[in-house]
Design an enzyme around this catalytic site. Structure first.
Site, PDB file in Angstrom:
ATOM      1  N   HIS A 268       0.880  -1.185   0.000  1.00  0.00           N
ATOM      2  CA  HIS A 268       0.000   0.000   0.000  1.00  0.00           C
ATOM      3  C   HIS A 268       0.914   1.230   0.000  1.00  0.00           C
ATOM      4  CE1 HIS A 268      -3.564   2.272   0.567  1.00  0.00           C
ATOM      5  NE2 HIS A 268      -3.899   1.951   1.800  1.00  0.00           N
ATOM      6  N   HIS A 307      -2.194  -2.242  -9.788  1.00  0.00           N
ATOM      7  CA  HIS A 307      -3.190  -1.637  -8.907  1.00  0.00           C
ATOM      8  C   HIS A 307      -4.441  -2.477  -8.942  1.00  0.00           C
ATOM      9  CE1 HIS A 307      -5.773   1.422  -7.085  1.00  0.00           C
ATOM     10  NE2 HIS A 307      -4.652   1.950  -6.649  1.00  0.00           N
ATOM     11  N   ASP A 363       2.876   5.443  -6.596  1.00  0.00           N
ATOM     12  CA  ASP A 363       4.108   5.298  -5.815  1.00  0.00           C
ATOM     13  C   ASP A 363       5.373   5.166  -6.658  1.00  0.00           C
ATOM     14  OD1 ASP A 363       2.958   5.348  -3.227  1.00  0.00           O
ATOM     15  OD2 ASP A 363       2.165   3.344  -3.573  1.00  0.00           O
TER      16      ASP A 363
END
Ligand code: CMC
Length: 431
Positions: A268, A307, A363
């Protein structure tokens, strides 16, 4: 004639059931009427990891993962990143509309006047080891705030909700900066209320002996854009933790601590930290093909890729790439960027990634910017948690005001032993 219902035939009994469809969804509880006998519990849905189960109705954030679309309260993320500020976006997420000039001024004032933390909080930050992970310190410290604000237990009181909102959004950067300075062995720098939300955060992080810290406007703006991009993302793991823990009616500091703990994980919000470690491990552009080969052989993940919802380029990653260029004009180019670009280029041409619809996520590039700005990798998830706080609170408030919500409590399919007799010591065999 078309009807918004679903007809189910139970082949065990031959009975038919008509179940309503609303918003493209059936209610799992409607399945309970499907039974093979009177004492049968009824049919359940089985959905580990919520792959196809909506846990709530929400009006906050819209994501279309196939098309790569992200909107807060209907506003495209691209427009907000270009025209808004983090505080304005936080207001939008929380209250549903962009603030007027007067509302924004009052909002900024309310947040700014809640940036200071109780002096005792410094004492227990001091108690952490010098090498304690900043996210571990943040999670514990946010949880501890509940002991300073017992009024937060009045979770349905609008006045209390308002106050905790100001406190949480105001104090998160202060806690984050203090844990950073603790890990560096530096004296804490107090908030400067003349500065913007992100400007003040930079001040608390990086202020040295100067009388007045002046943030670089390009870096201040870049951080603000990154905060906008991270403010909410509908029902992700951390937000689900916020809602789930909050559904027990605990105070919001404890629920935010749970959400932040979920965010800490490497799958995450901890992924940005892992991306940097991965890029460093790869070390140079020419070692990228070898690394991709390992990932394809199942020896680890390409961190920052993939994702649950996006099966297309994450729109936040696109914006971050543009921000990176502006940041590097000030900080100098981060050499890891070349490795990241090469990874992206090869991965996007490779069948393994194409077939699985794996694209860079938020990210993938954020860590490279953070590193160029001078943040150690351990701070990356903390930088994610600060802006996500507004999303967590908005989702928590929406959950509390939703009459359909109750304490979150999934069902299970029990596959363990049937009832048996307690085994005496001499009858037991080692497992
Ligand atoms: N590298 C290599 N293969 C991958 C990756 C990856 N990063 N992500 C997924 N896959 C493969 C996975 O092995 C599986 O292959 P197969 O069908 O052969 O078994 C397939 O793609 C589907 O993946 P999944 O694990 O079923 O997908 P998921 O929806 O459960 O997981 C994810 C989503 C984000 C946890 C996962 O893609 C992942 O672990 N990515 C790396 C960590 C990361 O970057 N996380 C940040 C997410 S975005 C921001 C946030 O949430 O904080």
């Amino acid at each position: 004639m078309s009807k918004d219902t679903l007809t189910i035939t139970d082949n065990r009994t031959g009975r038919n059931y008509e179940i309503p469809i609303q918003n493209g969804t059936i209610r799992s509880t409607d399945l309970r009427q499907i039974k093979i006998s009177e004492d049968d519990f009824g049919l359940m849905g089985y959905d580990p990891a919520f792959m196809n189960t909506a846990s709530c109705q929400s009006k906050i954030t819209f994501v279309d993962g196939e098309k790569g679309v992200l909107r807060y309260r209907g506003y495209p993320i691209e427009e907000l990143a270009e025209k808004s500020t983090y505080l304005e976006t936080a207001y939008l997420i929380l209250y549903g509309e962009l603030p007027t000039e007067a509302e924004l001024k009052q909002w900024a004032h309310n947040i700014t006047f809640h940036t200071i933390i109780h002096e005792n909080i410094k004492k227990f930050i001091d108690g952490f080891h010098y090498d304690a992970h900043p996210m571990g310190m943040l999670v514990s410290t946010v949880a501890a705030l509940s002991t300073f604000y017992p009024d937060a237990r009045s979770i349905f009181d609008p006045e209390s909700q308002r106050k905790q909102t100001y406190r949480l959004i105001g104090k998160m950067p202060t806690l984050a900066a203090f844990v950073y300075r603790h890990s560096r062995g530096m004296p804490y720098a107090y908030p400067d209320n003349d500065l913007s939300y992100t400007g003040n955060f930079l001040n608390m992080l990086f202020k040295m002996t100067e009388v007045k810290y002046r943030p670089d406007p390009i870096l201040e703006h870049a951080l603000d854009v990154l905060f906008i991009l991270h403010a909410d993302h509908e029902q992700n793991c951390g937000t689900n933790a916020m809602r789930s823990v909050g559904s027990s009616h605990v105070d919001c500091y404890s629920a935010v601590a749970a959400a932040a703990a979920a965010l800490y994980g490497p799958l995450h919000g901890g992924a940005n930290e892992e991306v940097l470690r991965m890029l460093r491990e790869i070390g140079s552009k020419n070692r990228v093909p070898e690394f991709i080969k390992k990932v394809k052989a199942g020896e680890g993940l390409l961190m920052g890729f993939g994702h649950r919802v996006y099966k297309n380029y994450d729109p936040r990653a696109k914006i971050i790439k543009q921000v990176a260029d502006r940041v590097f004009e000030v900080t100098g180019r981060n050499p890891l960027l070349d490795i990241a670009l090469e990874l992206e280029r090869i991965a996007l041409e490779d069948d393994y990634f194409i077939k699985r619809k794996l694209y860079p996520n938020v990210d993938f590039y954020s860590g490279i910017i953070y590193e160029a700005m001078g943040f150690p990798v351990e701070m990356f998830p903390v930088l994610f948690a600060i802006p996500r706080t507004s999303g967590w609170i908005a989702q928590w408030q929406e959950m509390l005001s939703d009459p359909e919500q109750k304490i979150a409590r999934p069902r299970q399919i029990y596959l363990g032993p049937e009832k048996r007799v307690y085994a005496a010591m001499e009858q037991r065999r080692s497992a």
